[in-house]
Structures are given as C-alpha cells and as structure tokens.
Design an enzyme around this catalytic site. Sequence first.
Site, short mmCIF file in Angstrom:
data_model
loop_
_atom_site.label_atom_id
_atom_site.label_comp_id
_atom_site.label_asym_id
_atom_site.label_seq_id
_atom_site.Cartn_x
_atom_site.Cartn_y
_atom_site.Cartn_z
N SER A 157 0.84 -1.19 0.00
CA SER A 157 0.00 0.00 0.00
C SER A 157 0.87 1.24 0.00
O SER A 157 2.05 1.21 0.37
CB SER A 157 -0.89 0.00 1.25
OG SER A 157 -1.52 1.25 1.47
N TYR A 191 -3.17 -1.42 9.80
CA TYR A 191 -3.06 -1.61 8.36
C TYR A 191 -1.67 -1.19 7.86
O TYR A 191 -1.00 -1.94 7.14
CB TYR A 191 -4.15 -0.79 7.67
CG TYR A 191 -4.20 -0.91 6.17
CD1 TYR A 191 -4.82 -2.01 5.57
CD2 TYR A 191 -3.66 0.08 5.35
CE1 TYR A 191 -4.89 -2.12 4.18
CE2 TYR A 191 -3.73 -0.03 3.96
CZ TYR A 191 -4.34 -1.12 3.39
OH TYR A 191 -4.41 -1.23 2.02
#
Length: 261
Positions: free
Chosen positions: A140, A153
């Site tokens: 990400s 995350y």
Amino acid sequence: MGKLDGRVVLVTGAARGQGEQEARLFAAEGARVVVADVLVEQGEALAEELGQDVARFVRLDVGSEEEWAAAVAVAKEAFGKIDGLVSNAGILRFNELVSTPLEEFQQVVQVNLTGAFLGIRAVAPEIEAAGGGTIVNTSSYTGLTGMPLVGAYAATKHAVLGLTKVAAMELAGKGIRVNAVCPGAVDTAMSNPALLDAGADLAASSAALDAYYRKLVPLGRIGRPEEVAALVLFLTSGDSSYITGQPFVIDGGWLAGVSPF
C-alpha cells in the site's frame, strides 16, 4: 497471443475490487486463473463468467494453513500446476492506535501479513516445481509512509514489503520473482464502502471521493482497480523479467507530496 499464455495464477481476494480486475485481465491475457476468496457467491459467479476452461473458484481464508493447502490442491487438480500468485486479499480498519483493541489489530495482521506469508510458503514450492514464475504481494501507499487512524493496516503493509524483499532474495535461485504493488486510494469497496450498500448513491459517493482526492493527489482523482491490475500484469508477465524484490507505487503522485497551492 496473450502476455500470460500457458500460465496458471492464483489470485486471492479475487471476488471483487482489485482482485476481480486482476483475474479478469489475466484471463483475457491467456492465463488460467484460480479465483480465491471468502466471498463465495461473488467468487463463484466470476469463475462461472470466465468459464470452466479458464477459471476455478476456491474458498480461501488466507490466514488458514489448511485452506491454503486445499486451494493449492484445487489449482493443481484443475490446471496441473501453479506458476503465479497474486496476494491481494486484505482488510482495513480505522482506529487510533491507543484505541485499537488487540483482537482488531491481530485480525488485520492475520489477513494482511500472515496471509501473504502463508501464500508464499504454500505456493512457492509449486512455482518452483513448474519451472519458475512470479509472486506479487499487495502492499500500500501506507506501506511506505504513515497515515493517522490506520496503524494496524500501515504496520502490516510495511511488513509485506520486508517479506517481499526477503522472499525475492531467497527464491531468485529457484526462478521465482517476487515484487509488491503499493496502491494509493483506489475506488473499491475498501476505500468506498458505498459500493457495498445497494441503496447508496454511487455517483454521488464517487464524486465526493474524487473531490477529496483532487486536493491530495497530483493527478487529481482516485485510482481505478483496472489501473492496479495493469501494473500487476506487468509484474506477472515477462515484461518485468529483470525485476524482483521491488515495491511499485501506483498512487497518482500522492507519495510525491501534497501541494500547498
């Protein structure tokens, strides 16, 4: 002739979003695809649409060793081998670190990080046996920088990059290239929950997201899952034959900086 003719690729989180677009693009480029997800109805529908000769669905909880073994068995029974893996499955939870319950943190780790680890461990021997191939992990934008409220995350996505680099070094001699994609904001259910609401005004929701990201992203819009799929295709195909161990950012320029103007 497609870029993936003769290849067999297992894609996790393939029932919707980025994974769905990757499965569709790979099939269009000649691959046979194992559509792996916990979303059974959507995954089965996609595999049926792609066709029996092209795709199989398998229910896969990426945090389960047993389900990884079963998924590998399904792929080999259907197509005889596996020579590609795209670890796309992931979850996102919003919370301040000091307010994040341990159970929530561990859930994110189990899917995003443990899932990528188990995928490498289960599929790399099969790729080696097939004569080599590729693994693409989904990290990400937040795997390369910080962002408030997504601590669990971001931690897992940073770790996925470390896992990718180590795997690339260990598996290069076995003919396996391992890379990672680092998407920024992409218009999927993860970043746009309205896509999961049958009664939502999707046009208004997408317009609101575009207005938000126009201020943050140099290219002035949210990304599309098909754009991420195109990058994953590049890393899975022979076009990237001398690339391994690398993170590839696809974020519309977000990581480059935010303009004050």
